[in-house]
Write an enzyme that holds these catalytic residues in place. Sequence first.
Site, PDB file in Angstrom:
ATOM      1  N   ASP A  32       3.393   3.202   4.262  1.00 47.85           N
ATOM      2  CA  ASP A  32       2.602   2.881   3.078  1.00 47.85           C
ATOM      3  C   ASP A  32       1.305   3.683   3.071  1.00 47.85           C
ATOM      4  O   ASP A  32       0.885   4.213   2.035  1.00 47.85           O
ATOM      5  CB  ASP A  32       2.316   1.383   3.060  1.00 47.85           C
ATOM      6  CG  ASP A  32       1.398   0.971   1.925  1.00 47.85           C
ATOM      7  OD1 ASP A  32       1.809   1.102   0.762  1.00 47.85           O
ATOM      8  OD2 ASP A  32       0.265   0.524   2.207  1.00 47.85           O
TER       9      ASP A  32
ATOM     10  N   GLU B 149       9.256   3.259   2.246  1.00 47.48           N
ATOM     11  CA  GLU B 149       8.012   3.512   2.968  1.00 47.48           C
ATOM     12  C   GLU B 149       8.251   3.608   4.469  1.00 47.48           C
ATOM     13  O   GLU B 149       7.610   4.411   5.158  1.00 47.48           O
ATOM     14  CB  GLU B 149       7.002   2.416   2.654  1.00 47.48           C
ATOM     15  CG  GLU B 149       6.484   2.477   1.222  1.00 47.48           C
ATOM     16  CD  GLU B 149       5.501   1.389   0.887  1.00 47.48           C
ATOM     17  OE1 GLU B 149       4.689   1.584  -0.029  1.00 47.48           O
ATOM     18  OE2 GLU B 149       5.539   0.322   1.549  1.00 47.48           O
TER      19      GLU B 149
END
Length: 227
Positions: free
Chosen positions: A52, A123
């Site tokens: 992320d 992610e």
Amino acid sequence: MSGLPAETRTWLAATGFAVENEALWLEALTHGSFNSTGGEAADYQRLEFLGDRVLGLAVAAWLFRAGDAPEGRLSQRLNALVSGTTCARIARAIGLPAHVRLGKQAREDGGADSDKILGDVMEALIGACFLEHGFETAQAQVYRLWARELEGDVGKAKHPKSALQEWAAGNRRAPPVYEVIDRSGPDHAARFTVRVSIRNVGEAEASATSKAEAERLAAKAFLERFG
């Protein structure tokens, strides 16, 4: 520990992810439900946390270099480009759902098509790429996979919630109120229905796999109906 299935390794390579440490990529593709019956691989949560941040930095750098937009507009585009909805859309486009490792019940509940799970795994893969090959390689992979979104209109239009807030203020109305009126399904495949209302104007509802997306869609529906 079992190795990567041959078809998954082939898919990763074709997608641009070069595999060296198989355990890392197994972790990135493994949902917590897979381990509930004694599965041997760690799940993707730690790699998703890392990925992320890598994704956010890569996209922020691209946006900064792409023009001279002010901070507010940069933040608006960044938030849209790294959102779970965008990550899940890209995950589907590259064929990720077939390779996510889910427990039997989670798969039967539709986990392989959950925006939340697909976005998190996308992610996690970026996190794995960063650990194996460094930031420059991970950044290049983000730019390749996100090319259409970066060059397109994602995040350029005002977010419907912001637009609705401004509409209410401009029309001397009370601020919009959002309420979750229904939540169904298990945690890994939840579905939220949100109602947005403005006193003395009306209301609109929308459903999605996350509360934030349901609010966005409800605001959009309200503007289409009353704006």
